[in-house]
Design an enzyme around this catalytic site. Structure first.
Site, mmCIF file in Angstrom:
data_model
loop_
_atom_site.group_PDB
_atom_site.id
_atom_site.type_symbol
_atom_site.label_atom_id
_atom_site.label_comp_id
_atom_site.label_asym_id
_atom_site.label_seq_id
_atom_site.Cartn_x
_atom_site.Cartn_y
_atom_site.Cartn_z
ATOM 1 N NE ARG A 171 -3.963 0.330 2.062
ATOM 2 C CZ ARG A 171 -5.137 0.381 2.695
ATOM 3 N NH1 ARG A 171 -5.309 1.198 3.700
ATOM 4 N NH2 ARG A 171 -6.131 -0.382 2.337
ATOM 5 N NE ARG B 81 -7.675 -3.938 10.734
ATOM 6 C CZ ARG B 81 -7.716 -3.817 9.416
ATOM 7 N NH1 ARG B 81 -7.659 -4.882 8.659
ATOM 8 N NH2 ARG B 81 -7.818 -2.643 8.857
#
Length: 429
Positions: A123, A398
């Site tokens: 990322r 999450r």
């Protein structure tokens, strides 16, 4: 360490309430650093990322009152300091980079460990760094942490080479207290960006154009606290819409902005699923056969990459051949092997998954490699025959608040069990 046991084949019916947006919350909480007086954020999702962020703000001297029962966080930033956060909790967080923009904007310096969270391949944060440098910061990478230092931040014109939600928000955070005007061109347009801009504007920032591809920010000297309510989570909403299409009879998705999931609604209708929209609700009637469709993920308002994985599971239950192409993350096909283990006829070619339906799925032992892969496997478990054992729940927790509770409310059968010692060893290896 737990696993989720899912008994498939029970049709879902009823109403499900959508929580506040995860992708907003992880940016809004760091944004509170920029104020000089207390900030209150409500409609907060009760997910592990939110608790981690609360702990991190305490580490740098903030007073944080987090009540998941009231879905609210109160942050007093008045005693915060530019404390380095190279290791520890910051490493567990995929969106830890928002601390960079917020701390740079407030203190003209920051040290933040490189992001953790879901392993979706690289990322890159090069666009974030490019933005910080344009505003006058020196950026270095030392021992796996990013060091940011600036004498002062000055407005700049920044063109993003890649449309990036993270970079757009991060540059906004750094620029709101910089001297002069900042213009972000080729900015991302996601609803979460508008949400962050709304909070910053309530704090006294001057931002125009959020939600378009050009955002103009006139820097101000200081920001004050305020109260802000998070928008509903369009990805959670989309996940329940996909579940309803897969094994629902009549399911109402409540507390949602239908406009935010237009691309998904269009694809569900193309498949033959009946979708009705109201102001803040979507009703899904699941009748008849579903036919395969092709999807290609794109930046907003295109089809979200975050819904590609659960949607792939839905396509295993549609007749014909479907092609799913992910143009955003090339590592977003880790759920395919697990679906094959359950009997799906899917193969990956380059950036596309080719699905031949309709195939009955069988319960199996599967593992979530990331958050949305977990969602895809929950959809699979609910449609499969027999019991599915899903491990890797830390990823699912999450991003989905009260997943079991919400599904039980719709008539699903599922429960958690502790992992056996053998299973624990497998996870460690």
């Amino acid at each position: 360490m737990e696993k989720l046991m899912i008994e498939g084949g029970h049709p879902l019916e009823g109403t499900v309430q959508i929580s506040g947006a995860k992708n907003s919350a992880v940016a809004l909480i760091p944004a509170a650093i920029l104020a000089d007086t207390p900030v209150t954020i409500d409609n907060l999702p009760g997910i592990s990322d939110v608790q981690l962020l609360g702990d991190l703000l305490r580490e740098i001297g903030g007073e944080v009152e987090l009540s998941l029962a009231d879905q609210e966080i109160k942050i007093d930033p008045s005693n915060m300091i530019a404390m380095p956060l190279p290791n520890g909790k910051v490493k567990k967080l995929r969106a830890s980079y928002y601390l960079m923009g917020a701390m740079l904007g407030k203190f003209n310096k920051a040290v933040i460990g490189l992001p953790g969270g879901c392993n979706l391949g690289p990322r890159p944060i090069d666009q974030h760094i490019k933005g910080f440098e344009a505003l006058g910061a020196r950026v270095t990478n030392e021992q796996g942490a990013i060091y940011l230092r600036a004498e002062e931040l000055r407005g700049a014109r920044i063109y993003l080479d890649v449309v990036s939600v993270g970079a757009t928000i991060n540059i906004m955070l750094a620029a709101v207290r910089a001297k002069g005007q900042t213009i972000i061109e080729n900015a991302a347009k996601e609803p979460e960006i508008i949400d962050v801009a709304t909070l910053l504007t309530s704090m006294g920032a001057k931002i125009k154009g959020a939600g378009t591809n050009v955002i103009r920010i006139d820097g101000v000297d200081s920001l004050k606290g305020c109260r802000h309510s998070i928008i509903p989570d369009r990805i959670e909403a989309g996940t329940y819409m996909i579940l309803a299409a897969a094994i629902g009879q009549k399911v109402i998705i409540d507390n949602i902005i239908p406009y935010h999931v237009d691309s998904l609604i269009a694809k569900l209708r193309e498949m033959g699923v009946s979708v009705e929209t109201n102001d803040d609700q979507v009703l899904i009637h699941n009748t008849g056969e579903k036919k395969g469709v092709d999807i290609k993920t794109l930046v907003y308002p295109g089809f979200p990459t975050d819904l590609q994985q659960p949607f792939t599971t839905l396509l295993t239950q549609a007749s014909g051949t479907s092609i799913v192409t992910d143009t955003i993350y090339n590592a977003r096909f880790k759920h395919i092997d697990e679906l094959r283990r359950m009997g799906a006829n899917v193969k990956v070619e380059g950036r596309s998954a080719i699905i031949n339906g309709k195939t009955p799925l069988q319960g199996a032992k599967v593992r979530a490699s990331d958050l949305r892969a977990g969602a895809a496997l929950v959809v699979a478990g609910l449609t499969a025959e027999g019991v599915t054992e899903l491990s890797g729940l830390e990823h699912v927790d999450r991003g989905y608040e009260n997943l079991e509770k919400k599904l039980l409310g719709l008539g699903a059968k599922l429960w958690r069990e502790k992992l056996t010692e053998d299973e624990m060893d497998q996870v460690k290896s």
